[in-house]
Scaffold this active site. Structure first.
Site, PDB file in Angstrom:
ATOM      1  N   ARG A   1      -1.747 -19.492   2.719  1.00 37.87           N
ATOM      2  CA  ARG A   1      -2.841 -20.273   2.828  1.00 37.87           C
ATOM      3  C   ARG A   1      -2.701 -20.923   4.324  1.00 37.87           C
ATOM      4  O   ARG A   1      -3.361 -21.640   4.935  1.00 37.87           O
ATOM      5  CB  ARG A   1      -3.202 -21.295   1.716  1.00 37.87           C
ATOM      6  CG  ARG A   1      -3.623 -20.547   0.431  1.00 37.87           C
ATOM      7  CD  ARG A   1      -3.303 -21.280  -0.798  1.00 37.87           C
ATOM      8  NE  ARG A   1      -3.832 -22.504  -1.090  1.00 37.87           N
ATOM      9  CZ  ARG A   1      -3.410 -23.557  -1.821  1.00 37.87           C
ATOM     10  NH1 ARG A   1      -2.212 -23.152  -2.745  1.00 37.87           N
ATOM     11  NH2 ARG A   1      -3.899 -24.611  -1.957  1.00 37.87           N
TER      12      ARG A   1
ATOM     13  N   LYS B   1      -7.243 -33.741   1.025  1.00 41.73           N
ATOM     14  CA  LYS B   1      -8.930 -33.646   1.227  1.00 41.73           C
ATOM     15  C   LYS B   1      -9.469 -33.998  -0.320  1.00 41.73           C
ATOM     16  O   LYS B   1     -10.199 -35.129  -0.229  1.00 41.73           O
ATOM     17  CB  LYS B   1      -9.371 -32.434   1.678  1.00 41.73           C
ATOM     18  CG  LYS B   1      -8.695 -32.026   3.143  1.00 41.73           C
ATOM     19  CD  LYS B   1      -9.338 -30.510   3.644  1.00 41.73           C
ATOM     20  CE  LYS B   1      -8.904 -29.422   2.525  1.00 41.73           C
ATOM     21  NZ  LYS B   1      -7.507 -29.209   2.809  1.00 41.73           N
TER      22      LYS B   1
ATOM     23  N   ARG C   1     -14.267 -23.466   7.078  1.00 41.29           N
ATOM     24  CA  ARG C   1     -12.648 -23.217   7.218  1.00 41.29           C
ATOM     25  C   ARG C   1     -12.812 -21.975   8.524  1.00 41.29           C
ATOM     26  O   ARG C   1     -11.635 -21.594   8.993  1.00 41.29           O
ATOM     27  CB  ARG C   1     -12.557 -22.467   6.148  1.00 41.29           C
ATOM     28  CG  ARG C   1     -11.573 -23.395   5.178  1.00 41.29           C
ATOM     29  CD  ARG C   1     -11.025 -22.580   4.168  1.00 41.29           C
ATOM     30  NE  ARG C   1      -9.869 -22.928   3.258  1.00 41.29           N
ATOM     31  CZ  ARG C   1      -9.712 -23.834   2.275  1.00 41.29           C
ATOM     32  NH1 ARG C   1     -10.930 -24.335   1.844  1.00 41.29           N
ATOM     33  NH2 ARG C   1      -8.951 -24.219   1.628  1.00 41.29           N
TER      34      ARG C   1
ATOM     35  N   ARG D   1       1.432 -30.192  -8.088  1.00 43.03           N
ATOM     36  CA  ARG D   1       0.262 -30.905  -8.541  1.00 43.03           C
ATOM     37  C   ARG D   1      -0.462 -30.268  -9.606  1.00 43.03           C
ATOM     38  O   ARG D   1      -0.241 -28.983  -9.944  1.00 43.03           O
ATOM     39  CB  ARG D   1      -0.714 -31.100  -7.349  1.00 43.03           C
ATOM     40  CG  ARG D   1      -1.550 -29.713  -6.830  1.00 43.03           C
ATOM     41  CD  ARG D   1      -2.510 -30.232  -5.676  1.00 43.03           C
ATOM     42  NE  ARG D   1      -2.858 -28.976  -5.232  1.00 43.03           N
ATOM     43  CZ  ARG D   1      -3.597 -28.936  -3.999  1.00 43.03           C
ATOM     44  NH1 ARG D   1      -4.069 -29.860  -3.383  1.00 43.03           N
ATOM     45  NH2 ARG D   1      -4.096 -27.755  -3.535  1.00 43.03           N
TER      46      ARG D   1
HETATM   47  P1  AMP Z   1      -9.065 -25.250  -1.641  1.00 47.61           P
HETATM   48  O1  AMP Z   1      -9.367 -25.662  -3.084  1.00 47.61           O
HETATM   49  O2  AMP Z   1     -10.074 -25.694  -0.596  1.00 47.61           O
HETATM   50  O3  AMP Z   1      -7.607 -25.171  -1.363  1.00 47.61           O
HETATM   51  O4  AMP Z   1      -9.537 -23.363  -1.559  1.00 47.61           O
HETATM   52  C1  AMP Z   1      -8.880 -22.501  -2.593  1.00 47.61           C
HETATM   53  C2  AMP Z   1      -8.999 -21.181  -1.889  1.00 47.61           C
HETATM   54  O5  AMP Z   1     -10.616 -20.950  -2.135  1.00 47.61           O
HETATM   55  C3  AMP Z   1      -8.650 -20.982  -0.748  1.00 47.61           C
HETATM   56  O6  AMP Z   1      -7.421 -20.713  -0.679  1.00 47.61           O
HETATM   57  C4  AMP Z   1      -9.803 -19.667  -0.447  1.00 47.61           C
HETATM   58  O7  AMP Z   1      -8.918 -18.512  -1.070  1.00 47.61           O
HETATM   59  C5  AMP Z   1     -10.975 -19.979  -1.222  1.00 47.61           C
HETATM   60  N1  AMP Z   1     -11.818 -21.017  -0.242  1.00 47.61           N
HETATM   61  C6  AMP Z   1     -12.119 -22.278  -0.448  1.00 47.61           C
HETATM   62  N2  AMP Z   1     -13.120 -22.807   0.313  1.00 47.61           N
HETATM   63  C7  AMP Z   1     -13.084 -21.547   1.395  1.00 47.61           C
HETATM   64  C8  AMP Z   1     -13.983 -21.136   2.560  1.00 47.61           C
HETATM   65  N3  AMP Z   1     -14.679 -22.415   3.146  1.00 47.61           N
HETATM   66  N4  AMP Z   1     -13.805 -20.252   2.960  1.00 47.61           N
HETATM   67  C9  AMP Z   1     -13.205 -19.177   2.689  1.00 47.61           C
HETATM   68  N5  AMP Z   1     -12.288 -19.355   1.513  1.00 47.61           N
HETATM   69  C10 AMP Z   1     -12.479 -20.427   1.128  1.00 47.61           C
END
Ligand code: AMP
Length: 214
Positions: free
Chosen positions: A172, A13, A88, A127
């Protein structure tokens, strides 16, 4: 045009969002990036967020909806938003629909990046990103150049995410299947869902996304 990129951690993404920013001038709204900024703020909220993120759990709906709300209300993007990692959960999806209505906009495409779970561990654990411009690298498939300089900006500092490890990824992934994957049915029922093959090469995935957006 506003779009949502949907898919598990490691689906690509962020990589595709960066391309859309560069090629189309769209605005990337990554709640993950916003939360990573918040955790360095030194506040109590930042400390709580860091703990939750490192374990791989989801941060509360209230916090992330608040972050997105603030961005959307601070001025419209004429080139469109890419929602990356948001929504999410179903309450987040409902909140986004209401917020978009409030600002007189709509979500035009929800793009699900389909991927094989078996490749996610390898993708995520290898990564890193350029600390200066965010260019994405991977130890095996796209290593940092031998001269130690970012191909995009020449930066020499690279970082790895604290949650990009196997244990955190398992949590996750579980959070994705329990809380986020119901959004696939939600957007399908709304007639907004489109899918791309996230296993393809980066350029191929970009071409599939471009075909949807044109
Ligand atoms: P990402 O960079 O999108 O993989 O997000 C990293 C972490 O941030 C996730 O594993 C969650 O802990 C938190 N996070 C990011 N976006 C959300 C969301 N929309 N709702 C809840 N937690 C989020």
């Amino acid at each position: 045009m506003n779009i949502i990129l949907l898919g598990p951690p490691g689906a690509g993404k962020g990589t595709q969002a960066r391309r859309l920013v560069e090629e189309r001038g769209m605005v990337q709204l990554s709640t993950g990036d916003m939360l990573r900024d918040a955790r360095t703020s030194g506040t109590e909220m930042g400390r709580v967020v860091a703990e939750v993120m490192d374990k791989g759990h989801l941060v509360t709906d209230e916090i992330v909806i608040g972050l997105i709300r603030e961005k959307l209300l601070s001025g419209a993007s004429s080139t469109g938003y890419i929602f990356d990692g948001f929504p999410r959960t179903l309450p987040q999806a409902d909140a986004l629909a209401n917020l978009m209505e409030e600002v007189g906009q709509s979500v035009d495409h929800v793009i699900e990046m389909q991927i094989d779970d078996a490749v996610l561990v390898a993708r995520v654990t290898g990564r890193s990103t350029c600390a200066n411009c965010g260019e994405v690298y991977h130890d095996k498939t796209r290593p940092i150049p031998g001269n130690g300089k970012c191909v995009n900006c020449g930066g020499t500092t690279f970082k790895r995410r604290a949650d990009d490890n196997e244990d955190s990824l398992k949590t996750r992934l579980l959070a994705y299947y329990k809380q986020t994957s119901p959004l696939i049915g939600y957007y399908y029922a709304k007639g907004a869902l489109e899918t791309v093959d996230g296993l393809a090469e980066i350029d191929d995935v970009a071409a599939q996304i471009n075909a949807i957006l044109t």
